[in-house]
Scaffold this motif. Structure first.
Motif, PDB file in Angstrom:
ATOM      1  N   VAL A 250     -15.900 -28.790   8.154  1.00 18.53           N
ATOM      2  CA  VAL A 250     -16.193 -29.848   7.179  1.00 18.53           C
ATOM      3  C   VAL A 250     -16.406 -29.181   5.813  1.00 18.53           C
ATOM      4  O   VAL A 250     -17.172 -28.219   5.693  1.00 18.53           O
ATOM      5  N   CYS A 251     -15.687 -29.697   4.859  1.00 21.26           N
ATOM      6  CA  CYS A 251     -15.661 -29.057   3.530  1.00 21.26           C
ATOM      7  C   CYS A 251     -16.939 -29.341   2.753  1.00 21.26           C
ATOM      8  O   CYS A 251     -17.391 -30.488   2.680  1.00 21.26           O
ATOM      9  N   GLY A 252     -17.482 -28.301   2.130  1.00 15.41           N
ATOM     10  CA  GLY A 252     -18.750 -28.454   1.409  1.00 15.41           C
ATOM     11  C   GLY A 252     -18.589 -28.646  -0.093  1.00 15.41           C
ATOM     12  O   GLY A 252     -19.541 -29.016  -0.787  1.00 15.41           O
ATOM     13  N   GLU A 253     -17.384 -28.374  -0.624  1.00 13.40           N
ATOM     14  CA  GLU A 253     -17.227 -28.485  -2.080  1.00 13.40           C
ATOM     15  C   GLU A 253     -15.778 -28.790  -2.452  1.00 13.40           C
ATOM     16  O   GLU A 253     -14.859 -28.180  -1.914  1.00 13.40           O
ATOM     17  N   VAL A 254     -15.596 -29.724  -3.342  1.00  5.44           N
ATOM     18  CA  VAL A 254     -14.248 -30.077  -3.816  1.00  5.44           C
ATOM     19  C   VAL A 254     -14.255 -30.130  -5.334  1.00  5.44           C
ATOM     20  O   VAL A 254     -15.184 -30.664  -5.947  1.00  5.44           O
ATOM     21  N   GLU A 255     -13.204 -29.562  -5.920  1.00  5.21           N
ATOM     22  CA  GLU A 255     -13.051 -29.662  -7.380  1.00  5.21           C
ATOM     23  C   GLU A 255     -11.905 -30.617  -7.688  1.00  5.21           C
ATOM     24  O   GLU A 255     -10.856 -30.547  -7.043  1.00  5.21           O
ATOM     25  N   LEU A 256     -12.116 -31.450  -8.673  1.00  9.35           N
ATOM     26  CA  LEU A 256     -11.051 -32.363  -9.111  1.00  9.35           C
ATOM     27  C   LEU A 256     -10.863 -32.190 -10.615  1.00  9.35           C
ATOM     28  O   LEU A 256     -11.853 -32.018 -11.347  1.00  9.35           O
ATOM     29  N   GLU A 257      -9.617 -32.258 -11.056  1.00  9.19           N
ATOM     30  CA  GLU A 257      -9.355 -32.204 -12.498  1.00  9.19           C
ATOM     31  C   GLU A 257      -8.397 -33.311 -12.878  1.00  9.19           C
ATOM     32  O   GLU A 257      -7.446 -33.597 -12.154  1.00  9.19           O
ATOM     33  N   GLY A 258      -8.665 -33.903 -14.026  1.00  5.56           N
ATOM     34  CA  GLY A 258      -7.801 -34.996 -14.455  1.00  5.56           C
ATOM     35  C   GLY A 258      -7.776 -35.125 -15.955  1.00  5.56           C
ATOM     36  O   GLY A 258      -8.458 -34.391 -16.689  1.00  5.56           O
ATOM     37  N   THR A 259      -6.968 -36.075 -16.411  1.00  8.54           N
ATOM     38  CA  THR A 259      -6.886 -36.333 -17.846  1.00  8.54           C
ATOM     39  C   THR A 259      -7.059 -37.819 -18.102  1.00  8.54           C
ATOM     40  O   THR A 259      -6.521 -38.648 -17.373  1.00  8.54           O
ATOM     41  N   LEU A 260      -7.849 -38.118 -19.118  1.00  8.50           N
ATOM     42  CA  LEU A 260      -8.057 -39.506 -19.548  1.00  8.50           C
ATOM     43  C   LEU A 260      -7.323 -39.703 -20.870  1.00  8.50           C
ATOM     44  O   LEU A 260      -7.476 -38.896 -21.786  1.00  8.50           O
ATOM     45  N   ARG A 261      -6.525 -40.748 -20.967  1.00  7.51           N
ATOM     46  CA  ARG A 261      -5.823 -41.067 -22.222  1.00  7.51           C
ATOM     47  C   ARG A 261      -6.199 -42.484 -22.649  1.00  7.51           C
ATOM     48  O   ARG A 261      -6.117 -43.413 -21.846  1.00  7.51           O
ATOM     49  N   THR A 262      -6.608 -42.598 -23.905  1.00  9.34           N
ATOM     50  CA  THR A 262      -7.016 -43.906 -24.434  1.00  9.34           C
ATOM     51  C   THR A 262      -6.551 -44.038 -25.879  1.00  9.34           C
ATOM     52  O   THR A 262      -6.152 -43.042 -26.497  1.00  9.34           O
ATOM     53  N   LEU A 263      -6.646 -45.257 -26.427  1.00 12.23           N
ATOM     54  CA  LEU A 263      -6.349 -45.443 -27.853  1.00 12.23           C
ATOM     55  C   LEU A 263      -7.636 -45.657 -28.647  1.00 12.23           C
ATOM     56  O   LEU A 263      -7.963 -44.871 -29.510  1.00 12.23           O
ATOM     57  N   SER A 264      -8.377 -46.738 -28.341  1.00 14.01           N
ATOM     58  CA  SER A 264      -9.525 -47.046 -29.204  1.00 14.01           C
ATOM     59  C   SER A 264     -10.744 -46.197 -28.838  1.00 14.01           C
ATOM     60  O   SER A 264     -10.943 -45.855 -27.675  1.00 14.01           O
ATOM     61  N   PRO A 265     -11.569 -45.876 -29.835  1.00 14.22           N
ATOM     62  CA  PRO A 265     -12.774 -45.082 -29.572  1.00 14.22           C
ATOM     63  C   PRO A 265     -13.739 -45.794 -28.621  1.00 14.22           C
ATOM     64  O   PRO A 265     -14.416 -45.141 -27.819  1.00 14.22           O
ATOM     65  N   GLN A 266     -13.776 -47.133 -28.679  1.00 13.71           N
ATOM     66  CA  GLN A 266     -14.676 -47.890 -27.798  1.00 13.71           C
ATOM     67  C   GLN A 266     -14.254 -47.736 -26.336  1.00 13.71           C
ATOM     68  O   GLN A 266     -15.085 -47.519 -25.450  1.00 13.71           O
ATOM     69  N   THR A 267     -12.950 -47.847 -26.087  1.00 18.98           N
ATOM     70  CA  THR A 267     -12.445 -47.716 -24.718  1.00 18.98           C
ATOM     71  C   THR A 267     -12.656 -46.293 -24.215  1.00 18.98           C
ATOM     72  O   THR A 267     -13.007 -46.062 -23.062  1.00 18.98           O
ATOM     73  N   ARG A 268     -12.443 -45.347 -25.119  1.00 19.37           N
ATOM     74  CA  ARG A 268     -12.631 -43.941 -24.753  1.00 19.37           C
ATOM     75  C   ARG A 268     -14.069 -43.709 -24.295  1.00 19.37           C
ATOM     76  O   ARG A 268     -14.315 -43.130 -23.235  1.00 19.37           O
ATOM     77  N   ALA A 269     -15.027 -44.212 -25.077  1.00 19.76           N
ATOM     78  CA  ALA A 269     -16.442 -44.023 -24.736  1.00 19.76           C
ATOM     79  C   ALA A 269     -16.785 -44.751 -23.431  1.00 19.76           C
ATOM     80  O   ALA A 269     -17.495 -44.210 -22.571  1.00 19.76           O
ATOM     81  N   LYS A 270     -16.277 -45.973 -23.280  1.00 22.83           N
ATOM     82  CA  LYS A 270     -16.583 -46.767 -22.083  1.00 22.83           C
ATOM     83  C   LYS A 270     -16.030 -46.084 -20.832  1.00 22.83           C
ATOM     84  O   LYS A 270     -16.719 -45.986 -19.811  1.00 22.83           O
ATOM     85  N   MET A 271     -14.791 -45.608 -20.906  1.00 22.65           N
ATOM     86  CA  MET A 271     -14.176 -44.961 -19.748  1.00 22.65           C
ATOM     87  C   MET A 271     -14.937 -43.682 -19.370  1.00 22.65           C
ATOM     88  O   MET A 271     -15.150 -43.411 -18.191  1.00 22.65           O
ATOM     89  N   LYS A 272     -15.351 -42.921 -20.361  1.00 25.97           N
ATOM     90  CA  LYS A 272     -16.085 -41.680 -20.068  1.00 25.97           C
ATOM     91  C   LYS A 272     -17.398 -42.006 -19.345  1.00 25.97           C
ATOM     92  O   LYS A 272     -17.777 -41.354 -18.365  1.00 25.97           O
ATOM     93  N   GLU A 273     -18.047 -43.043 -19.843  1.00 24.78           N
ATOM     94  CA  GLU A 273     -19.329 -43.447 -19.251  1.00 24.78           C
ATOM     95  C   GLU A 273     -19.104 -43.927 -17.809  1.00 24.78           C
ATOM     96  O   GLU A 273     -19.832 -43.556 -16.886  1.00 24.78           O
ATOM     97  N   ARG A 274     -18.049 -44.725 -17.575  1.00 24.55           N
ATOM     98  CA  ARG A 274     -17.778 -45.269 -16.233  1.00 24.55           C
ATOM     99  C   ARG A 274     -17.353 -44.158 -15.259  1.00 24.55           C
ATOM    100  O   ARG A 274     -17.732 -44.167 -14.100  1.00 24.55           O
ATOM    101  N   ILE A 275     -16.543 -43.221 -15.745  1.00 21.37           N
ATOM    102  CA  ILE A 275     -16.092 -42.117 -14.874  1.00 21.37           C
ATOM    103  C   ILE A 275     -17.307 -41.329 -14.369  1.00 21.37           C
ATOM    104  O   ILE A 275     -17.429 -41.040 -13.184  1.00 21.37           O
ATOM    105  N   ALA A 276     -18.219 -41.044 -15.289  1.00 19.01           N
ATOM    106  CA  ALA A 276     -19.406 -40.266 -14.913  1.00 19.01           C
ATOM    107  C   ALA A 276     -20.266 -41.054 -13.927  1.00 19.01           C
ATOM    108  O   ALA A 276     -20.721 -40.516 -12.908  1.00 19.01           O
TER     109      ALA A 276
END
Ligand SMILES: [Zn+2]
Ligand SMILES: [Zn+2]
Length: 393
Positions: A250-276
Motif C-alpha cells: 500500500v503506497c504511502g506517498e503520491v506526488e501530483l503535478e499539474g497546470t492551471l490556466r485561467t483568464l480573469s484574476p478573480q477566476t484564478r484566485a478562486k480556482m487556486k483556493e478551491r484546488i487547495a
C-alpha cells in the motif's frame, strides 16, 4: 500611408531586414544562450544611432530613440530559438545542429530592426520616445521579467507596448487579433499526498495514498465544470502522477503535478483556493494529508481596447480589411509578453507568415513577403500611438 507608399518608404531598409533575418536564422541560439544574437542586435542598433541598454542576468537588449517631448511607445521582439533540428532545406538553414528558429523570432528581431531603422532615419516625422525590447528566453522563463525588473518600462514610462508574432495559419501579412484577453495565466500546481504504507494484503493497517490521489484527481476535474460559469474559461490538467514501489505494498506517498490556466484574476484566485481546499480536505477525510504548493507562472495578456482600435485602423490602411481576421477566442497558452503589459496598456497581435507549416516544427517557414507589411505595421502603429491624444501629433 497604404502598403505601396510604405514600400517606397522602406525601400532602402527592407534588403537589410531580409539579410538580418537570414543571418539570425542561420545562427539560432537557445533560450538563455543568446550571446551572439545580442551582439548582432547591439551592433545593428548602434549603427543606426539608436541608444542601447543591456540587462543583468540575461542577454536582453533595449534600443531607445528619444526625439523631444511626447509619448513613449515600445515594441517587443523575442530572441530565442528552439531545440529542433531544422528540415526546411533553406539555403540559409540553421548551421547549429539541434537548434532552429522555429517560432519566427528571427523574423521578429529583423522586423524590429526595420522599424528602428525607419524611426532613426525619419526624425522629422515624429516626436516622443520609441523603445525596442529584444527579449531573451521567451520560450522558457521569459526574459521580460528581468527587463521589467531592471526598469525597461520606466525613464520615460512606456504608454503603450506592442507585441507582434508570426502566425502560419494565415497567408503572409494577414492581421489576426482581438481586443480583450488574448492569452491565459498559468499556475504550477504541486500536490504531495501522504498516507501510511503497509502490506498490500492488510490495508486496514495503513492509509492508501494512491486511492486518496485518485479521489483528488477526480474531484479536481469537477472544479471547472461545477464552480465556474461556462463562459469563464479555465483548464486544470494534472499531467504527472508518481507514487508506489511494488504491486503488493500500500503506497504511502503520491506526488501530483499539474497546470492551471485561467483568464480573469478573480477566476484564478478562486480556482487556486478551491484546488487547495478540495485536495487537503479529501485527503484528511480519508485519513491522510495533502500538501498543496501553487507557484504563479505567466499572467494573462489583455489587449487594451483603445490601443487595439488604433492599431486595427493602421492594419485597415496598410493590410486592408480583406486581410484582417478577428480572432474569436483567447488562447489558454501563455505569453511572456504578460510582464510588459502587467501595468501598462498593450496590444499583442499575430501577423500571417504563410500557410502550410506550423510553429515549433522542423519544417516551419516564414514567407518573407511578410517583412514589408510587418515593418510597415510597426512603424504606422507606433506613429499613431505616439500621436494619440496629442493635439500637435
Ligand atoms: Zn514559440
Ligand atoms: Zn514565439
Amino acid at each position: 500611408m497604404d502598403i505601396s507608399q510604405w514600400e517606397k518608404e522602406l525601400q532602402a531598409i527592407l534588403p537589410r531586414v531580409t539579410e538580418i533575418r537570414r543571418e539570425l536564422h542561420r545562427h539560432p541560439e537557445l533560450s538563455g544562450e543568446e550571446k551572439n544574437t545580442q551582439a548582432l542586435i547591439l551592433s545593428e542598433l548602434q549603427r543606426l544611432g539608436v541608444e542601447t541598454h543591456t540587462f543583468k542576468d540575461c542577454y536582453g537588449v533595449m534600443g531607445v530613440l528619444k526625439n523631444g517631448e511626447g509619448r513613449c511607445v515600445a515594441i517587443r521582439a523575442d530572441m530565442d530559438a528552439l531545440p529542433i533540428t531544422e528540415e526546411t532545406g533553406l539555403a540559409f538553414a540553421s548551421e547549429q545542429p539541434g537548434v532552429m528558429h522555429a517560432c519566427g523570432h528571427d523574423a521578429h528581431m529583423a522586423l524590429a530592426f526595420g522599424s528602428a531603422a525607419w524611426f532613426a532615419a525619419n526624425r522629422e516625422k515624429w516626436r516622443g520616445t520609441v523603445k525596442w525590447f529584444f527579449e531573451p528566453a521567451e520560450e522558457t522563463f521569459g526574459g521580460a521579467q528581468w527587463m521589467v525588473q531592471q526598469g525597461c518600462m520606466e525613464n520615460p514610462a512606456v504608454d503603450v507596448v506592442i507585441g507582434q508574432h508570426m502566425n502560419p495559419r494565415y497567408k503572409a501579412g494577414v492581421f489576426f487579433c482581438k481586443p480583450g484577453y488574448v492569452s491565459g495565466a498559468s499556475d504550477a500546481i504541486s500536490l504531495r499526498v501522504t498516507g501510511k504504507s503497509c502490506h498490500g494484503a492488510y490495508p486496514e493497517s495503513g492509509t492508501d495514498a494512491i486511492v486518496i490521489a485518485a479521489q483528488i484527481v477526480t474531484a479536481l476535474q469537477t472544479l471547472v465544470s461545477r464552480t465556474l460559469s461556462p463562459f469563464d474559461p479555465a483548464v486544470l490538467t494534472i499531467g504527472r502522477i508518481n507514487g508506489g514501489t511494488a504491486r503488493n505494498i500500500v503506497c504511502g506517498e503520491v506526488e501530483l503535478e499539474g497546470t492551471l490556466r485561467t483568464l480573469s484574476p478573480q477566476t484564478r484566485a478562486k480556482m487556486k483556493e478551491r484546488i487547495a481546499a478540495v485536495s487537503s480536505q479529501i485527503a484528511s477525510a480519508m485519513g491522510g494529508a495533502c500538501e498543496v504548493d501553487i507557484q504563479p507562472g505567466y499572467g494573462a495578456v489583455y489587449n487594451d481596447d483603445h490601443a487595439y482600435s488604433v492599431i486595427a485602423r493602421c492594419a485597415e490602411e496598410i493590410i486592408g480589411s480583406e486581410n484582417m481576421v478577428l480572432r474569436e477566442a483567447p488562447s489558454l497558452g501563455v505569453e511572456s509578453f504578460c510582464y510588459f503589459v502587467e501595468h501598462t496598456p498593450g496590444v499583442y497581435y499575430d501577423i500571417g507568415s504563410g500557410i502550410g507549416t506550423a510553429l515549433h516544427t522542423p519544417t516551419f517557414l516564414v514567407d518573407e513577403t511578410v517583412l514589408l507589411p510587418g515593418v510597415a505595421m510597426q512603424c504606422a502603429s507606433v506613429l499613431a500611438l505616439l500621436a494619440d491624444g496629442n493635439p500637435d501629433g
